[in-house]
Scaffold this active site. Structure first.
Site, short mmCIF file in Angstrom:
data_model
loop_
_atom_site.label_atom_id
_atom_site.label_comp_id
_atom_site.label_asym_id
_atom_site.label_seq_id
_atom_site.Cartn_x
_atom_site.Cartn_y
_atom_site.Cartn_z
N GLY A 112 80.86 32.44 138.25
CA GLY A 112 81.37 32.63 139.60
C GLY A 112 81.50 34.11 139.91
O GLY A 112 81.59 34.95 139.00
N CYS A 113 81.52 34.46 141.19
CA CYS A 113 81.54 35.87 141.58
C CYS A 113 82.85 36.56 141.16
O CYS A 113 82.82 37.53 140.39
CB CYS A 113 81.29 36.02 143.07
SG CYS A 113 82.35 35.05 144.15
N HIS A 114 83.99 36.07 141.62
CA HIS A 114 85.27 36.67 141.22
C HIS A 114 85.43 36.61 139.70
O HIS A 114 85.89 37.57 139.08
CB HIS A 114 86.44 35.92 141.87
CG HIS A 114 86.53 36.04 143.35
ND1 HIS A 114 86.85 37.22 143.99
CD2 HIS A 114 86.34 35.11 144.33
CE1 HIS A 114 86.88 37.01 145.31
NE2 HIS A 114 86.56 35.75 145.53
N ALA A 115 85.04 35.48 139.13
CA ALA A 115 85.19 35.29 137.68
C ALA A 115 84.39 36.32 136.90
O ALA A 115 84.81 36.76 135.82
CB ALA A 115 84.76 33.88 137.30
N SER A 116 83.23 36.72 137.41
CA SER A 116 82.40 37.70 136.70
C SER A 116 83.14 39.00 136.48
O SER A 116 83.10 39.58 135.38
CB SER A 116 81.11 37.96 137.48
OG SER A 116 80.29 36.82 137.53
#
Length: 308
Positions: A112-116
């Site tokens: 995921g974007c935020h997770a990255s």
């Protein structure tokens, strides 16, 4: 290599298509606009492909995986559906040992974007004992509005848009954001972070910030910097000795790019871990193409936009 993008008309799928149509080492399998919802045509395309990108909602992605009967097909899922599922490899090549796993995997879940950003900052520190896995970490993450897909893009770009969109807006207010699960599991944490995502009036870019007090760190700020320096010396995630521009750190500094910058700011008592990247790049389509390149056995950076 034959490649099929299932869901090529969404934001992530379109960007993957734009990147891949410039390459001469792959053949894109395309369906007409009318056939993209035809189950028989999609099934044929999925099983004819060497690599399939799923750019679909979670339930549709699960359904698409079930359509694949070709044991040689590599599926790269950009949805949330399989990021912590057994049998799936988490597609963040920069984590220790993960590149080799991606090379041999047939099922790859794109981060995921935020997770990255969160995982790039936290996972190596937990793995090296600098941060305790039982800690509850706070995370502020700023994103451009393209992360909300076509509907949100249309809302922000409308001539008569709601004036509330002129200011940054926090969301995920229930603390049940879909990225929390992978943040916790991939970082080997015992508890999900206190997560504060914010969307603002710029098209793309992301800035993830994790504040730490000295009491949360088993070591020093210099120890954190050394780990980042050793781990992120080159490739698509790179450590920056000085992050920001003239005392500011813009969230859209990496817009249009497929790489990520990580750095440490603050002081010895109050430390800020910062990651900057594009929510559509290293946070989505760029990471997916990187995973495809690794699965193909070619340079991970081919076809990607990387700054100096």
């Amino acid at each position: 290599m034959k490649v099929f993008i299932d869901g090529s008309h969404g934001t992530t799928g379109l960007r993957i298509h734009e990147r891949l149509e410039q390459r001469n080492d792959i053949e894109l399998i395309s369906l007409s606009f009318e056939d993209r919802h035809n189950l028989e045509k999609r099934t044929e395309a999925i099983n004819a492909a060497d690599i399939v990108f799923l750019c679909l909602p979670d339930d549709a992605a699960r359904e698409a995986v079930g359509l694949c009967q070709n044991p040689g097909t590599v599926i790269i899922d950009t949805s949330t559906a399989h990021r912590t599922s057994p049998g799936w490899t988490y597609g963040m090549a920069e984590l220790e040992g993960m590149t080799d796993k991606i090379k041999s995997a047939k099922r790859i879940a794109n981060p995921g974007c935020h997770a990255s950003g969160f995982i790039a900052l936290v996972q190596p520190l937990v793995a090296n004992g600098i941060l305790d896995k039982g800690e509850v970490f706070s995370c502020l993450s700023l994103t451009g509005y393209s992360g909300g897909g076509k509907k949100m893009i249309a809302e922000y770009e409308a001539s008569d848009r709601n004036p509330l969109l002129d200011a940054p807006r926090m969301y995920g207010l229930t603390q049940e954001h879909k990225h929390l699960k992978e943040m916790k599991i991939i970082c080997s944490l015992e508890k999900e972070p206190l997560f504060m995502p914010v969307v603002a009036s710029f098209y793309s870019g992301m800035e993830t910030v994790i504040p730490l007090s000295a009491s949360q760190v088993n070591g020093t700020r210099a120890d954190i910097e050394d780990i980042y320096r050793q781990l992120y010396g080159n490739g698509l995630i790179r450590y920056a000795e000085n992050i920001g521009e003239n005392g500011f750190a813009s969230a859209n500094a990496f817009s249009g790019r497929d790489d990520m910058q990580v750095g440490v700011s603050g002081n010895d008592e109050r430390i800020l871990l910062v990651a900057r990247f594009d929510n559509l790049g290293k946070g989505a389509s760029g990471a997916a193409i990187q995973n495809m390149n690794i699965a193909m056995g070619v340079d991970p950076c081919i076809g990607l936009s990387i700054g100096g």
